[in-house]
Write an enzyme that holds these catalytic residues in place. Sequence first.
Site, mmCIF file in Angstrom:
data_model
loop_
_atom_site.group_PDB
_atom_site.id
_atom_site.type_symbol
_atom_site.label_atom_id
_atom_site.label_comp_id
_atom_site.label_asym_id
_atom_site.label_seq_id
_atom_site.Cartn_x
_atom_site.Cartn_y
_atom_site.Cartn_z
ATOM 1 N N TRP A 195 70.949 -58.926 13.076
ATOM 2 C CA TRP A 195 70.319 -60.116 12.483
ATOM 3 C C TRP A 195 69.658 -61.044 13.505
ATOM 4 C CZ3 TRP A 195 75.768 -59.489 11.532
ATOM 5 C CH2 TRP A 195 76.057 -58.664 10.449
ATOM 6 N N HIS A 196 69.177 -60.488 14.591
ATOM 7 C CA HIS A 196 68.523 -61.308 15.612
ATOM 8 C C HIS A 196 67.011 -61.151 15.525
ATOM 9 C CE1 HIS A 196 72.424 -61.269 18.257
ATOM 10 N NE2 HIS A 196 72.566 -61.890 17.105
ATOM 11 N N TYR A 197 66.454 -61.421 14.348
ATOM 12 C CA TYR A 197 65.017 -61.291 14.150
ATOM 13 C C TYR A 197 64.266 -62.336 14.968
ATOM 14 C CZ TYR A 197 67.421 -59.835 9.855
ATOM 15 O OH TYR A 197 68.308 -59.315 8.958
#
Length: 593
Positions: free
Chosen positions: A527-529
């Site tokens: 979830w490190h967009y």
Amino acid sequence: MDLVGAVKLFLLCSLLWLSAITSCQGLCKENSSEYPYPFIRRASSFSSSSPSASLSGSHNTYDYIIVGGGTAGCPLAATLSQNFSVLLLERGGAPFDNVNVSYLKNFHISLADTSPTSASQAFISTDGVFNSRARVLGGGTCINAGFYTRASTRYIEEAGWDAKLVNESYPWIERQIVQQPKLAPWQKALRDGLLEVGISPFNGFTFDHLYGTKVGGTIFDEFGKRHTAADLLAEGNPEKLSVLIYAKVQKIMFNTTAKRPKAVGVIFKDENGNQHQAFLAERRGSEIILSCGAIGSPQMLMLSGIGPKAELKKFNISVVLNNRFVGKGLSDNPLNTVFVPTDRPVEQSLIQTVGITKRGVYIEASSGFGQSSDSIRYDHGMMSAEIGQLSTIPPRQRTAQAIQDYAAGKQFLPHEAFMGGFILEKIASPFSKGHLKLINTNVDDNPSITFNYFSHPYDLQRCVEGIRMMEKIVRTQHFMNYTQCDDTTLDKLLNMSVKANINLVPKHTNDTKSMEQFCKDTVITIWHYHGGCHVGKVVDHKYKVLGVHRLRVIDGSTFRESPGTNPQATVMMMGRYMGLKILRERLGAAAGV
């Protein structure tokens, strides 16, 4: 005092009390709040302003309208409200009474919640990877694993940030919502295993990004309660700050009569579907600021008419500004995991310990989330311990019925099969880049998102290095002593992981000896967009949108790489930092902050 006097005094006090109640009825009702802060209200309470009100300086116009009350938006709003009127618009609800958000033990359930009011909005990238984006005041800090670590000094320098102001902004966050974790047994085993395989030195507990092994901060307190960016709103000026939840911004409005378009306001819908307009005050320096994240900000720009001209015309969106770079350069740090079984239940833990290598391979761990009946019924990214076969079904055969049948079957799996935890390896600064495209003009719907995981050979090479590191760590004496696993069990780990139902990528279960194939088969998100609104292509170095007036983007969509081992610290810092920068640029010494 005689009886008559006492009665007179009682009547006088009663009249004064009734008078106070009567005069307060409208004001007290208006100022009451079901949330911890009186300036947080539902969007339906908003009374729309108008352009004429804007020109006359009405109180319904604002110096700053911030779209997105997330990781950056909350500290940004709190800071700017010290001197100026701020309207913060958040599409989701409040996190304060949501038990799935508030407690570590429910972390995985929050991600698995697909209801319309969930704090997380699920999507599947075109790569076939399950993902979630935040839909709640506080943003990603409400649904993440809680790990807190600063960016490296190199990152700060390359971003062109003022190091002194950065070092003032991080502690402002840390004083309010961050603390040192109580290290869980699984995390201690990882710490010792990392050091045993040579990922050294041991840097102890620190917020700093340092090569070697360390323990980072956490936004969970000693009782397992989460503290989020929404808590930073406590520092806002209640006289100047208005926060609306369930406010779904549809688009930004522009005045296009001049040579360069000028942002003037936003259109949003409330929780009842009614439409409202909010306008900027006609004062120099007033701005709309997008803080919707790496997915939301480029999507909002395109819905508002800023983006690739050909793409906008497909959906009959009036082109305000043709910019082919909006939505491009999108990245996600690929994650691969190995599930390590134990002979007994283990304490739940999210990321606390991390091994940081100079090659950009980070090793982390989590434990204990596969042991309840709630856990095994869902797919939830790195917490998925489910062993199933849906992932071996070709994409075109994944019908709704096939997915439903699979989900129903999982509830009969034995809980004991999921005792244990995960070793995780993440690739920092991926060379693989993707993109974002609209699929329609409905802001509620996720756009089409492609990350192109492992499309660059260097990313794949580093993944293989990470898998080999994980194998070594699991075989260290410290880790084997804790898990009580033997070599026979360990030999089954890769096969167990490759069969786990963690994504919709077609599996190659007979090819697990190929580490490259294992990386591709088992890739998931952490979830490190980031990316989609890069500096120099969509915004300038002050994060002002190129080619238009009075519009900025302040969030992770402007990043070329994800900072630290978890970006939340730096995204929150960025909100505080840019708030201070804007105040000081606009007011000089009079800013007082």
